[in-house]
Every structure is written in structure tokens, then in C-alpha cells.
Design a protein around this motif. Structure first.
Motif, mmCIF file in Angstrom:
data_model
loop_
_atom_site.group_PDB
_atom_site.id
_atom_site.type_symbol
_atom_site.label_atom_id
_atom_site.label_comp_id
_atom_site.label_asym_id
_atom_site.label_seq_id
_atom_site.Cartn_x
_atom_site.Cartn_y
_atom_site.Cartn_z
ATOM 1 N N PRO A 1 1.030 -1.517 -0.116
ATOM 2 C CA PRO A 1 -0.219 -0.013 -0.388
ATOM 3 C C PRO A 1 0.434 1.422 -0.479
ATOM 4 C CG PRO A 1 0.141 -1.347 2.053
ATOM 5 C CD PRO A 1 1.013 -2.451 1.511
ATOM 6 N N GLY B 1 0.579 5.848 0.393
ATOM 7 C CA GLY B 1 -0.673 6.626 0.010
ATOM 8 C C GLY B 1 0.431 8.352 -0.366
ATOM 9 N N GLY B 2 1.007 8.845 0.239
ATOM 10 C CA GLY B 2 1.637 9.636 -0.333
ATOM 11 C C GLY B 2 3.245 9.437 -0.409
ATOM 12 N N ASN B 3 3.136 8.630 -0.320
ATOM 13 C CA ASN B 3 5.102 8.378 -0.766
ATOM 14 C C ASN B 3 5.780 9.404 0.488
ATOM 15 O OD1 ASN B 3 7.025 7.270 -1.074
ATOM 16 N ND2 ASN B 3 7.100 7.211 -2.897
ATOM 17 N N THR B 4 6.077 10.471 1.187
ATOM 18 C CA THR B 4 6.136 10.881 2.109
ATOM 19 C C THR B 4 7.234 9.763 2.909
ATOM 20 O OG1 THR B 4 4.820 11.339 3.794
ATOM 21 C CG2 THR B 4 5.366 12.725 1.650
ATOM 22 N N GLY B 5 6.980 8.703 3.798
ATOM 23 C CA GLY B 5 7.190 8.321 4.775
ATOM 24 C C GLY B 5 8.895 8.386 4.569
ATOM 25 N N SER C 1 9.478 2.067 3.275
ATOM 26 C CA SER C 1 7.977 1.065 3.651
ATOM 27 C C SER C 1 7.067 1.818 2.627
ATOM 28 C CB SER C 1 8.087 0.938 5.017
ATOM 29 O OG SER C 1 7.417 2.291 5.044
ATOM 30 N N THR D 1 -1.368 11.066 3.060
ATOM 31 C CA THR D 1 -2.977 10.755 2.922
ATOM 32 C C THR D 1 -2.844 10.352 4.869
ATOM 33 O OG1 THR D 1 -1.716 8.473 3.280
ATOM 34 C CG2 THR D 1 -2.431 10.169 1.077
ATOM 35 N N THR E 1 -0.722 8.192 7.278
ATOM 36 C CA THR E 1 0.059 9.089 8.739
ATOM 37 C C THR E 1 -0.716 7.771 9.851
ATOM 38 O OG1 THR E 1 -2.650 10.013 8.743
ATOM 39 C CG2 THR E 1 -0.429 11.015 8.665
ATOM 40 N N THR F 1 1.290 4.800 9.897
ATOM 41 C CA THR F 1 2.382 4.901 10.515
ATOM 42 C C THR F 1 2.627 5.622 11.830
ATOM 43 O OG1 THR F 1 2.935 7.284 9.261
ATOM 44 C CG2 THR F 1 3.718 5.520 8.498
ATOM 45 N N GLY G 1 3.148 11.521 14.812
ATOM 46 C CA GLY G 1 3.509 11.944 14.934
ATOM 47 C C GLY G 1 3.072 13.377 14.834
ATOM 48 N N GLU H 1 2.181 -0.179 9.619
ATOM 49 C CA GLU H 1 2.606 -0.365 8.557
ATOM 50 C C GLU H 1 2.509 -0.579 6.809
ATOM 51 O OE1 GLU H 1 6.889 1.282 9.147
ATOM 52 O OE2 GLU H 1 6.347 0.625 11.563
ATOM 53 N N ILE I 1 -6.162 0.321 4.601
ATOM 54 C CA ILE I 1 -6.652 0.963 5.391
ATOM 55 C C ILE I 1 -7.489 1.528 4.127
ATOM 56 C CG2 ILE I 1 -7.046 2.912 6.486
ATOM 57 C CD1 ILE I 1 -4.187 2.214 8.116
ATOM 58 N N GLU J 1 8.352 8.136 15.593
ATOM 59 C CA GLU J 1 6.861 8.214 15.285
ATOM 60 C C GLU J 1 6.924 8.102 13.387
ATOM 61 O OE1 GLU J 1 6.106 12.750 15.154
ATOM 62 O OE2 GLU J 1 8.358 12.829 13.502
HETATM 63 C C1 LIG Z 1 9.368 16.811 5.470
HETATM 64 C C2 LIG Z 1 8.597 15.963 5.646
HETATM 65 C C3 LIG Z 1 8.510 15.497 7.111
HETATM 66 C C4 LIG Z 1 7.231 15.226 8.082
HETATM 67 N N1 LIG Z 1 7.835 15.242 9.362
HETATM 68 C C5 LIG Z 1 6.443 14.213 10.132
HETATM 69 C C6 LIG Z 1 6.478 14.303 11.480
HETATM 70 O O1 LIG Z 1 6.006 15.220 12.134
HETATM 71 N N2 LIG Z 1 5.826 13.702 12.485
HETATM 72 C C7 LIG Z 1 5.747 12.009 11.539
HETATM 73 O O2 LIG Z 1 5.234 10.794 11.797
HETATM 74 N N3 LIG Z 1 6.251 11.682 10.328
HETATM 75 C C8 LIG Z 1 6.458 12.705 9.486
HETATM 76 N N4 LIG Z 1 7.075 12.778 8.212
HETATM 77 C C9 LIG Z 1 7.130 10.964 7.655
HETATM 78 C C10 LIG Z 1 5.491 10.900 6.676
HETATM 79 O O3 LIG Z 1 4.719 12.272 6.321
HETATM 80 C C11 LIG Z 1 4.857 9.923 7.691
HETATM 81 O O4 LIG Z 1 5.341 9.514 8.185
HETATM 82 C C12 LIG Z 1 3.644 10.038 6.561
HETATM 83 O O5 LIG Z 1 2.927 9.555 8.207
HETATM 84 C C13 LIG Z 1 3.368 8.904 5.968
HETATM 85 O O6 LIG Z 1 1.835 9.507 5.154
HETATM 86 P P1 LIG Z 1 2.183 8.979 3.930
HETATM 87 O O7 LIG Z 1 0.056 9.445 2.877
HETATM 88 O O8 LIG Z 1 2.919 9.481 2.658
HETATM 89 O O9 LIG Z 1 2.282 7.289 3.767
HETATM 90 P P2 LIG Z 1 3.087 6.612 3.247
HETATM 91 O O10 LIG Z 1 4.684 7.374 3.210
HETATM 92 O O11 LIG Z 1 2.812 6.448 0.993
HETATM 93 O O12 LIG Z 1 3.586 5.187 3.625
HETATM 94 C C14 LIG Z 1 4.020 5.059 4.588
HETATM 95 C C15 LIG Z 1 3.770 3.560 5.077
HETATM 96 O O13 LIG Z 1 2.599 3.472 5.551
HETATM 97 C C16 LIG Z 1 1.831 2.310 4.335
HETATM 98 N N5 LIG Z 1 0.598 3.153 4.307
HETATM 99 C C17 LIG Z 1 -0.103 4.277 3.480
HETATM 100 N N6 LIG Z 1 -0.610 4.481 3.443
HETATM 101 C C18 LIG Z 1 -1.779 3.160 4.017
HETATM 102 C C19 LIG Z 1 -3.030 2.262 3.733
HETATM 103 N N7 LIG Z 1 -3.781 3.333 3.776
HETATM 104 N N8 LIG Z 1 -3.204 1.725 4.339
HETATM 105 C C20 LIG Z 1 -2.168 0.325 4.769
HETATM 106 N N9 LIG Z 1 -0.469 1.246 5.040
HETATM 107 C C21 LIG Z 1 -0.289 1.887 4.356
HETATM 108 C C22 LIG Z 1 2.486 2.296 3.584
HETATM 109 O O14 LIG Z 1 2.889 1.401 3.136
HETATM 110 C C23 LIG Z 1 4.005 2.954 4.497
HETATM 111 O O15 LIG Z 1 4.082 1.475 4.815
HETATM 112 C C24 LIG Z 1 7.349 13.955 6.968
HETATM 113 C C25 LIG Z 1 7.972 13.103 5.971
HETATM 114 C C26 LIG Z 1 8.251 14.253 5.451
HETATM 115 C C27 LIG Z 1 8.714 14.321 4.140
#
Ligand SMILES: Cc1cc2nc3c(=O)[nH]c(=O)nc-3n(C[C@H](O)[C@H](O)[C@H](O)COP(=O)(O)OP(=O)(O)OC[C@H]3O[C@@H](n4cnc5c(N)ncnc54)[C@H](O)[C@@H]3O)c2cc1C
Length: 467
Positions: A70, A72-76, A80, A147, A151, A154, A157, A207, A213, A419
Motif C-alpha cells: 500500500p 499513500g503520499g509516499n512521504t514516509g 516502507s 494521506t 498517517t 505509521t 506524530g 505500516e 486501510i 514516530e
Molecule cells: C518534510 C517531512 C516532514 C515529516 N514530518 C513528520 C512528522 O513530524 N511526524 C511524523 O510522524 N512523520 C513525519 N514525516 C513522515 C511521513 O510524512 C509520515 O510517515 C506520514 O504518516 C506518511 O504518510 P503517507 O501518506 O505519505 O504514507 P506513505 O509514505 O505512502 O506510506 C507510509 C507507510 O504507510 C503504509 N500505508 C500508506 N497508506 C496506507 C494505507 N491506506 N493502508 C495501509 N498502509 C498504508 C505504507 O505501506 C508505508 O508502510 C515527514 C515526512 C516529510 C517528507
């Protein structure tokens, strides 16, 4: 005849051929992570638009024995959200992008809750809540891309944990597609509901290893009063923590308490062109946000004392002060690109507050003399004992430098992931923070829900990579 594998034809019949991406020009952005440290191949990137479509895609993959990842926004930041390449990794997965799951139900103003799709971005959910007179209590710098599903997956936080807690505290219900393609939905969000295991709690922080989700019921908060922001120079972590303690005992409620070291400040200035904000240089800079009722008097002068302080009372000044903190991750990545031709090592850890100063000194000592380091800095959420250690110079695949930091954290009774999660980056180090019995219990849950080991192989558990 499409010439494609039968699995992709079956998936295309579900989501439509336009949403099965195999052209490298279209898939590239899904296959490399935000920090450009991890990258790997996928059979296809698939973009379902509904829970039913996700369920059918996952069922097709289960029938074919093909891994699912899976995204979402690929900001992890722990590798993962993209496929793996390491030796022994399971075959290329189907990446299931949730970005088209954009359901946004009206805010339930009686309960202070809202149901949204997993692909809604954090910023969209915040705006939706705010338009109805509520506030969503999770915020972080990647808000425009991260997304709701990501969030939650993961247990993110961010900058409001000190006021509202982690994401898990905001999730009152969840809808997930399980690894066999069945849908488990519990979105009522009842305040009292003791009917067995808390699946929302279990999937928060999973994760992507237990299922996808597709929607969530979120708890909202009453919006906080207008706030003031201050940047304050301090000499040590202990001085910063003393200040937080003084604020707490004097009844000054904190909405945020962030810390940035001098290197991080310099790099944020480098990417933004902003000047040093204080009258003097300091080894550390503290950013505090407090509610002030709109009068600009939220900061108790007795707490600030004679310190070197700059206050932001209006929205423009506050945004400027926040940008030093919000630019940190980007600033280290940009420096890595320009000076080390690659990625920054980003380690998110937490330490008991009493050991924070000693542990930070110890990390600095252990890194001293490590080959190739061109920049090293620390920033983070001081009130939560959560620091982000950024190291620029060693190659992306140099795990020795990561291990050095993580073992120091383990020695001080901290957590190797505060976090961002364990992901691929820290799967080998889970045992530094969790006992064998805890890991066995987590494994048992994973094996029960995902007996084929198809969901995000290699994430969280190192041994599931060999499938
Ligand atoms: C500039 C910057 C600042 C950041 N600051 C913080 C911060 O302050 N605190 C913090 O905690 N994180 C922070 N992060 C990290 C990141 O933004 C978080 O981990 C965020 O929760 C990831 O969301 P995403 O939608 O990009 O998930 P993704 O990066 O796409 O995926 C992250 C993980 O979640 C899984 N996943 C995604 N969507 C789903 C779904 N629908 N169902 C099941 N699994 C799923 C993926 O398989 C992967 O394991 C930051 C990142 C950046 C680039």
C-alpha cells in the motif's frame, strides 16, 4: 490480447486500464521514496477508486500469490512506502496507491468526528474539519502530500503531539481490506464500544503489513484559540527542558515545543534565504507555540525571562518562524544532494527526557570521526523527547552509521522509532526496543492475518523479506 500478465488484466478489469501503471515514466514517482534513499521495482502501480476495488485488487493478488504494497503520499521516511531491492526480497509487488480514495463525509458536529477516505491528504482533512468549526489534531510538514491512510499506518506524530497525542489517539474507527481481500469495517465511532479487539488501534502503526486501510473515522478537537509563536535561544537540551517545565508549572499550555540545532538552522537559512532570527547565535533554538486568546499575551514574561527571544504574533510572522522548523528535513536532503551526491540518513528516535542531553552528546561523540560525514544535525519535538538525527555524507546503503546512532538510543532506554515507524530501514533493529516476547506476539498477529506473507514483505519484520 493485451500482452500483459493475466493478473494485470484481471486488475485492469476492476480499476480500468488507465489506472494500472506500468510505464516507467509514470511509475517512477511511486517507486523511489521521498528521501531518495530507497527504490525498487513493482509489477505495476494500481490506483483503485473505492473500497470494493481495493478488495478485488487484493483478492486477485492473493490468488496469484503476488505481494502487495500500500502507498499513500509516499512521504514516509523508513523505506516502507516503496518496493525493496535487497537480496532475498520477495518478488516485485503490486503497489496499491490509495490516492483516489478521497471520500469526505460531512463532519458529525454532535460527536466531533468525521469519516474520510484513506487517500485524503492531511491538509485536506484539516481544511474539511476547520470549515465545520473543528480541528484535526495531527499536523506535520508533509501535510500537503501525506494521506490519512499513511498517517494512520505509521501512527504519525508531528507538531501537535504535545497537545493532542499521536495519530492513534485520533482514530475512533477504521475500514480495512484484509490480505485475503475481505473487508473489515467498523466506522461507527461510538464513544463507548467494548466489543472485543480494537482493530483501529491494531491497524494504526501497522505500516501496511496487515492490510490496506481504506477509510477512517477521526476524532476532532475544538479549534485552539489564536496563538503566539516564539523562537528562543538556549545553550543546552536541559536548559530547553527546564523552560518547558517552568511553562508547565506556570500554567502556560503548549501547542508545540520544537528544537533545532545550529546546523539545522544554518541549512534552513541556506534553502530559504531567511536570516538568523535572533540577536545572538545559540547552539540550540527552541520554537514554542501557545494559545493567547488573540491578545498576543500567551507567553508568560516570567517564563521567557531575559532570554534572547523573537515573537511572532501575526500569521505572517508565525509562518516565517515555523519555516525554520518545517524546512529541516528538506534542508538536510538538499545539502546531501549538493555536497554528497545522494541521500541524507534520517533517524527518528526518542529518549526519556532525563537522558536527552546525555544521549545527544553521546551520539555526537560516537559519530565523531565516522568516515565521510559532511554534516550532522539534530532537530525534533523536544516536549516528546523525540529527536531527528540527520547525517549527510555516508552512502545511502551504509547502515553502519545508522546502527551507531540506534545502539546509542538503545543504551539510553530510548525507542529506535519515535514516530516514522520501523519500515525497512529499522527492521533489523526492532529488537533494540522490543523484547523477544513482544516480537513473537506481533509475528503471530501478522501470520494469522497474512498467512501467505504477501502484505509489505520486508517491512517491520526482517525475515518476511525472504518469501
Ligand atoms: C518534510 C517531512 C516532514 C515529516 N514530518 C513528520 C512528522 O513530524 N511526524 C511524523 O510522524 N512523520 C513525519 N514525516 C513522515 C511521513 O510524512 C509520515 O510517515 C506520514 O504518516 C506518511 O504518510 P503517507 O501518506 O505519505 O504514507 P506513505 O509514505 O505512502 O506510506 C507510509 C507507510 O504507510 C503504509 N500505508 C500508506 N497508506 C496506507 C494505507 N491506506 N493502508 C495501509 N498502509 C498504508 C505504507 O505501506 C508505508 O508502510 C515527514 C515526512 C516529510 C517528507
Amino acid at each position: 490480447m493485451t500482452g500483459r500478465a493475466p493478473l494485470l488484466d484481471r486488475i485492469a478489469a476492476v480499476v480500468g486500464p488507465d489506472h494500472v501503471l506500468t510505464d516507467p515514466a509514470l511509475t517512477a514517482g511511486y517507486l523511489t521514496d521521498w528521501a531518495r534513499r530507497w527504490s525498487g521495482p513493482a509489477l505495476a502501480v494500481v490506483r483503485p477508486a473505492s473500497t470494493q476495488e481495493v478488495a478485488e485488487v487484493v483478492a486477485a493478488c492473493a490468488d496469484a500469490g503476488v505481494p502487495v504494497l500500500p502507498q499513500g503520499g509516499n512521504t514516509g521516511l523508513v523505506g516502507s512506502s516503496v518496493p525493496a531491492t535487497h537480496p532475498g526480497a520477495a518478488g516485485p509487488p503490486i503497489v496499491v496507491s490509495t490516492r483516489r480514495l478521497t471520500r469526505m463525509d460531512p463532519v458529525d458536529t454532535l460527536s466531533g468526528q468525521v469519516t474520510v477516505g484513506a487517500g485524503v491528504t492531511l491538509a485536506e482533512a484539516q481544511r474539511h474539519a476547520s470549515a465545520a468549526g473543528w480541528e484535526y489534531g495531527v499536523d506535520l510538514a508533509a501535510r500537503d502530500s501525506a494521506t490519512i491512510g499513511g498517517t494512520i499506518a505509521t501512527n504519525a506524530g508531528g507538531i501537535r503531539v504535545i497537545a493532542h497525542g499521536m495519530t492513534r489517539a485520533q482514530v475512533s474507527g477504521i475500514e480495512v481490506v484484509l490480505p485475503d481481500g475481505s473487508v473489515a469495517s467498523h466506522l461507527a465511532g461510538l464513544a463507548k464500544d467494548n466489543t472485543g479487539y480494537d482493530l483501529a488501534g491494531l491497524f494504526t502503526g501497522s505500516e501496511g503489513t496487515l492490510g490496506i486501510i481504506t477509510a477512517a473515522r477521526l476524532r476532532l478537537h475544538r479549534p485552539h484559540a489564536p496563538s503566539s509563536v516564539a523562537i528562543i535561544g538556549v545553550a543546552t537540551y536541559d536548559e530547553g527542558l527546564d523552560l518547558l517545565h517552568t511553562a508547565a508549572v506556570s500554567g502556560m499550555p503548549l501547542l508545540a515545543a520544537e528544537i533545532i540545532d545550529e546546523t539545522g538552522m544554518d541549512l534552513a537559512m541556506r534553502v530559504s534565504g531567511l536570516p538568523w532570527p535572533l540577536a545572538q547565535r545559540h547552539p540550540l533554538v527552541l520554537l514554542l507555540e501557545v494559545p493567547d486568546g488573540g491578545a498576543g499575551d500567551g507567553f508568560d514574561p516570567n517564563v521567557l525571562g531575559e532570554r534572547d527571544v523573537v515573537l511572532g504574533l501575526d500569521a505572517t510572522d508565525q509562518a516565517r518562524l515555523w519555516s525554520y522548523r518545517e524546512l529541516q528535513s528538506e534542508a538536510f536532503s538538499s545539502y546531501a544532494t549538493d555536497h554528497a551526491g545522494g541521500a541524507a540518513h534520517k533517524l527518528d528516535v526518542s529518549v526519556p527526557l532525563t537522558h536527552l542531553a546525555a544521549c545527544s552528546d553521546e551520539i555526537r561523540r560516537r559519530l565523531d570521526g565516522y568516515p565521510g560525514i559532511v554534516a550532522f544535525g539534530v532537530f525534533g519535538h523536544l516536549g516528546d523527547g523525540n529527536i531527528h538525527v540527520e547525517i549527510v555524507g555516508p552512502p545511502a546503503d551504509d547502515e553502519g552509521v545508522d546502527l551507531l546512532v540506534l545502539t546509542a538510543i538503545g543504551d539510553y532506554g530510548g525507542s529506535v522509532s519515535a514516530e516514522h515507524g520501523i519500515g525497512r530501514a529499522k527492521a533489523a533493529y526492532l529488537s533494540l526496543s522490543r523484547s523477544p516476547a513482544e516480537i513473537a506476539a506481533m509475528r503471530a498477529i501478522k501470520d494469522a492475518l497474512d498467512p501467505q506473507g504477501l502484505m509489505s514483505p520486508g517491512v517491520l519484520f526482517i525475515d518476511s523479506a525472504a518469501g
